[in-house]
Design an enzyme around this catalytic site. Structure first.
Site, PDB file in Angstrom:
ATOM      1  N   SER A 115       0.821  -1.211   0.000  1.00  0.00           N
ATOM      2  CA  SER A 115       0.000   0.000   0.000  1.00  0.00           C
ATOM      3  C   SER A 115       0.858   1.265   0.000  1.00  0.00           C
ATOM      4  CB  SER A 115      -0.909  -0.006   1.238  1.00  0.00           C
ATOM      5  OG  SER A 115      -1.400   1.296   1.480  1.00  0.00           O
TER       6      SER A 115
HETATM    7  N1  LIG Z   1      -7.631   8.087   2.241  1.00  0.00           N
HETATM    8  C1  LIG Z   1      -6.669   7.047   2.576  1.00  0.00           C
HETATM    9  C2  LIG Z   1      -6.776   5.959   1.533  1.00  0.00           C
HETATM   10  C3  LIG Z   1      -5.930   4.767   1.876  1.00  0.00           C
HETATM   11  C4  LIG Z   1      -6.236   3.640   0.914  1.00  0.00           C
HETATM   12  O1  LIG Z   1      -6.896   3.811  -0.126  1.00  0.00           O
HETATM   13  N2  LIG Z   1      -5.743   2.449   1.254  1.00  0.00           N
HETATM   14  C5  LIG Z   1      -6.037   1.290   0.473  1.00  0.00           C
HETATM   15  C6  LIG Z   1      -4.813   0.410   0.340  1.00  0.00           C
HETATM   16  S1  LIG Z   1      -3.657   1.204  -0.737  1.00  0.00           S
HETATM   17  C7  LIG Z   1      -7.118   0.531   1.212  1.00  0.00           C
HETATM   18  O2  LIG Z   1      -6.847  -0.280   2.058  1.00  0.00           O
HETATM   19  N3  LIG Z   1      -8.368   0.844   0.875  1.00  0.00           N
HETATM   20  C8  LIG Z   1      -9.497   0.279   1.516  1.00  0.00           C
HETATM   21  C9  LIG Z   1     -10.690   1.168   1.376  1.00  0.00           C
HETATM   22  O3  LIG Z   1     -10.574   2.262   0.804  1.00  0.00           O
HETATM   23  O4  LIG Z   1     -11.759   0.769   1.848  1.00  0.00           O
HETATM   24  C10 LIG Z   1      -5.271   7.634   2.624  1.00  0.00           C
HETATM   25  O5  LIG Z   1      -5.062   8.751   2.130  1.00  0.00           O
HETATM   26  O6  LIG Z   1      -4.373   7.014   3.182  1.00  0.00           O
END
Ligand SMILES: N[C@@H](CCC(=O)N[C@@H](CS)C(=O)NCC(=O)O)C(=O)O
Length: 224
Positions: free
Chosen positions: A14
């Site tokens: 990630s």
């Molecule tokens: N808004 C979060 C997004 C993080 C994200 O999209 N993580 C992904 C992995 S790269 C995830 O696990 N998404 C699950 C989801 O959005 O429900 C950030 O800026 O960190």
């Protein structure tokens, strides 16, 4: 006086876990916190929680490229989509977990995590096999040769993969559905709160009754 306690759940797959990891490192001392680092298998977390990776929604996937370019400037990191993404990081995560079994301390563990994240997200290097991971962790000097070799060997075993899955399942049972995931325990009254995403630091600071000083923890605010 006990410290604030943050459990940080991540997978090097990630890019947002990398952002969360770096920013958290910048705040640990300022927030008078100690951190438990939890390598997990994000693919399993998604599967078990019934979630799906953001890139499976076409527009989200496209937008993520834009968002990552901004994140490079905002957080001061190099983030490039690795060739063949999504790549399999299960082995690399098992190596990190095996290093913990071998008693690695927090500082070299963070060095190992950073090296794997950068290999993948900055240098577009493979992280799938023991040779790939050795090439990354040996020059990073994260452990004595025997300790690293033992971790590389342990990580190849089915038991290692099964344990990562079991720990991912446990995290899902405790509420996790994506990464980065933070479980934050405030020292002053023992209150606990959970946060998803690398964009929740301002709220984590508010929860801890501590200062939020921007992505570099030094009051600078990068211009996009
Ligand atoms: N808004 C979060 C997004 C993080 C994200 O999209 N993580 C992904 C992995 S790269 C995830 O696990 N998404 C699950 C989801 O959005 O429900 C950030 O800026 O960190």
């Amino acid at each position: 006086m006990p410290k604030n306690h943050i459990t940080f759940y991540f997978d090097v797959i990630s890019p947002w876990a990398q952002v969360g990891f770096r920013v958290l490192q910048r705040y640990v001392d300022i927030w008078d916190a100690e951190v438990a680092w939890k390598p997990l298998n994000l693919g399993r977390v998604m599967q078990i929680s019934g979630n799906k990776p953001p890139i499976t929604v076409q527009n989200k996937g496209r937008w993520m490229n834009e968002d990552m370019s901004r994140a490079e400037v905002f957080y001061g990191l190099k983030l490039r989509m690795p060739t063949g993404f999504p790549v399999n990081t299960q082995y690399a995560q098992c190596v990190l977990r095996a290093l913990q079994d071998a008693g690695i301390e927090s500082a070299p563990f963070q060095k190992a995590t950073a090296a794997l994240m950068e290999a993948l997200w900055t240098h577009d290097l493979p992280v799938q096999t023991a040779d790939d991971v050795r090439k990354i962790l040996e020059p990073a000097n994260v452990a004595k040769k025997e300790m690293l070799e033992e971790a590389l060997k342990q990580a190849e075993k089915k038991e290692s993969r099964d344990r990562l899955t079991a720990e991912s399942k446990q995290a899902v049972e405790e509420g996790m559905f994506g990464a980065p995931w933070f479980v934050v325990k405030r020292a002053s009254d023992g209150e606990t709160a959970r946060f998803f995403g690398s964009d929740r630091f301002e709220q984590i600071a508010a929860f801890l009754h501590k200062d939020y000083k921007g992505p570099f923890a030094n009051d600078s605010r990068p211009k996009l």
